[in-house]
Design a protein around this motif. Sequence first.
Motif, PDB file in Angstrom:
ATOM      1  N   ASP A 129       0.777  -1.217  -0.108  1.00 55.62           N
ATOM      2  CA  ASP A 129       0.021   0.074  -0.046  1.00 55.62           C
ATOM      3  C   ASP A 129       1.010   1.255   0.079  1.00 55.62           C
ATOM      4  OD1 ASP A 129      -1.369   2.129   1.985  1.00 55.62           O
ATOM      5  OD2 ASP A 129      -2.673   1.099   0.409  1.00 55.62           O
ATOM      6  N   PRO A 130       0.731   2.295  -1.097  1.00 54.24           N
ATOM      7  CA  PRO A 130       1.758   3.337  -1.049  1.00 54.24           C
ATOM      8  C   PRO A 130       1.317   4.235   0.326  1.00 54.24           C
ATOM      9  CG  PRO A 130       0.098   3.399  -2.848  1.00 54.24           C
ATOM     10  CD  PRO A 130      -0.099   1.891  -2.150  1.00 54.24           C
ATOM     11  N   GLY A 131       0.087   4.461   0.550  1.00 59.15           N
ATOM     12  CA  GLY A 131       0.024   5.256   1.659  1.00 59.15           C
ATOM     13  C   GLY A 131       0.569   4.840   3.074  1.00 59.15           C
ATOM     14  N   ASN A 132       0.584   3.488   3.180  1.00 60.61           N
ATOM     15  CA  ASN A 132       1.552   3.038   4.367  1.00 60.61           C
ATOM     16  C   ASN A 132       2.923   3.122   4.155  1.00 60.61           C
ATOM     17  OD1 ASN A 132      -0.574   1.966   6.040  1.00 60.61           O
ATOM     18  ND2 ASN A 132      -0.720   0.106   5.149  1.00 60.61           N
ATOM     19  N   ALA A 133       3.379   2.788   3.205  1.00 59.05           N
ATOM     20  CA  ALA A 133       4.771   2.926   2.747  1.00 59.05           C
ATOM     21  C   ALA A 133       5.191   4.486   3.014  1.00 59.05           C
ATOM     22  CB  ALA A 133       5.274   2.455   1.113  1.00 59.05           C
ATOM     23  N   GLY A 134       4.446   5.475   2.462  1.00 55.34           N
ATOM     24  CA  GLY A 134       5.018   6.742   2.900  1.00 55.34           C
ATOM     25  C   GLY A 134       4.879   7.112   4.127  1.00 55.34           C
ATOM     26  N   THR A 135       4.002   6.637   5.014  1.00 57.57           N
ATOM     27  CA  THR A 135       3.801   6.937   6.503  1.00 57.57           C
ATOM     28  C   THR A 135       4.817   6.344   7.265  1.00 57.57           C
ATOM     29  OG1 THR A 135       1.220   7.037   5.896  1.00 57.57           O
ATOM     30  CG2 THR A 135       2.012   6.780   8.536  1.00 57.57           C
ATOM     31  N   VAL A 136       5.329   5.143   6.766  1.00 60.35           N
ATOM     32  CA  VAL A 136       6.175   4.313   7.405  1.00 60.35           C
ATOM     33  C   VAL A 136       7.424   5.192   7.523  1.00 60.35           C
ATOM     34  CG1 VAL A 136       7.801   2.264   7.577  1.00 60.35           C
ATOM     35  CG2 VAL A 136       5.475   1.869   7.498  1.00 60.35           C
ATOM     36  N   ILE A 137       7.917   5.567   6.075  1.00 58.74           N
ATOM     37  CA  ILE A 137       8.968   6.648   5.801  1.00 58.74           C
ATOM     38  C   ILE A 137       8.836   7.853   6.883  1.00 58.74           C
ATOM     39  CG2 ILE A 137      10.228   7.922   4.307  1.00 58.74           C
ATOM     40  CD1 ILE A 137       9.478   5.625   2.063  1.00 58.74           C
ATOM     41  N   ARG A 138       7.858   8.333   6.707  1.00 62.11           N
ATOM     42  CA  ARG A 138       7.303   9.524   7.549  1.00 62.11           C
ATOM     43  C   ARG A 138       7.574   9.368   9.061  1.00 62.11           C
ATOM     44  NH1 ARG A 138       1.697  12.903   7.859  1.00 62.11           N
ATOM     45  NH2 ARG A 138       2.414  14.682   9.310  1.00 62.11           N
TER      46      ARG A 138
END
Length: 271
Positions: A129-138
């Motif tokens: 999930d791209p939203g999850n990936a971006g949030t983990v990076i954040r």
Amino acid sequence: MDPLTAGNTRVKEARKLSRRSVRSERRLFLADGPKAVEGALEAPDRVVEVFATPRAAEEYDALLAGVAVTLVEKRAMAGLSDSVTPAGVVAVCRFIDRPLDALMRTDHAVAQSRSGDHRLLAICADIRDPGNAGTVIRCADAAGAAGVVLAGDSVDAYNPKTVRASVGSLFHLPFAVERDPAAAIRAAQAAGYQVLAADGRGELDLFESDDVLTRPTAWLFGNEAHGLPEGLTGLADGVVSIPILGRAESLNLATAAALCLYASARAMMRA
């Protein structure tokens, strides 16, 4: 000069970067919105071009001061942004990931410069999930981690939704892309990390593991639906569960990652 239209060749070529195959071939991607563009402009040499509508160029004049901006019509911007309500500013950027071995070589210096002398990584295996990936990076950025590894069949780091969900952190935090999750685990261990797998079946309780969490740690997170396969948890140095105190069946991946990363950061700061 009049703003470029949606049919302009430069706009059409930039719009092609919405496709992963084109991004991979050209090693270019789109950073959509003021936060992403701000992060990209922290190192101007990685920015190829900035597009903005006339209204956005005026609204974000401080952000774009000294930057060569290509003005585009509102309809052209709609084709460059996948947001429902585009902010009106998009940058074409060069890829910024680094090889796994380079990430491991530089992580300690990065950790020292970010938050004292604690070493913390996140390894994401098969996150789709791209939203999850971006949030983990954040979250990793916020917790002072030295880097993130997107491993296995994880979503493209340069997916527009991933870039947007990172809210600029994609540009703050070193990250690597590694096809083999096992190789990422072994590389982290060789670099002096203990690898802790986050799994609901773990024998270690996150709330009772401060002594373990003071050590340099690479957290291993799995797929949203299927979690981590036994083959990967078997390579980890420990498996940690987050206690569920209410009736919820489980936690969202990004929420679990935030809890684990911050638990490590807290334990390291108190050690």
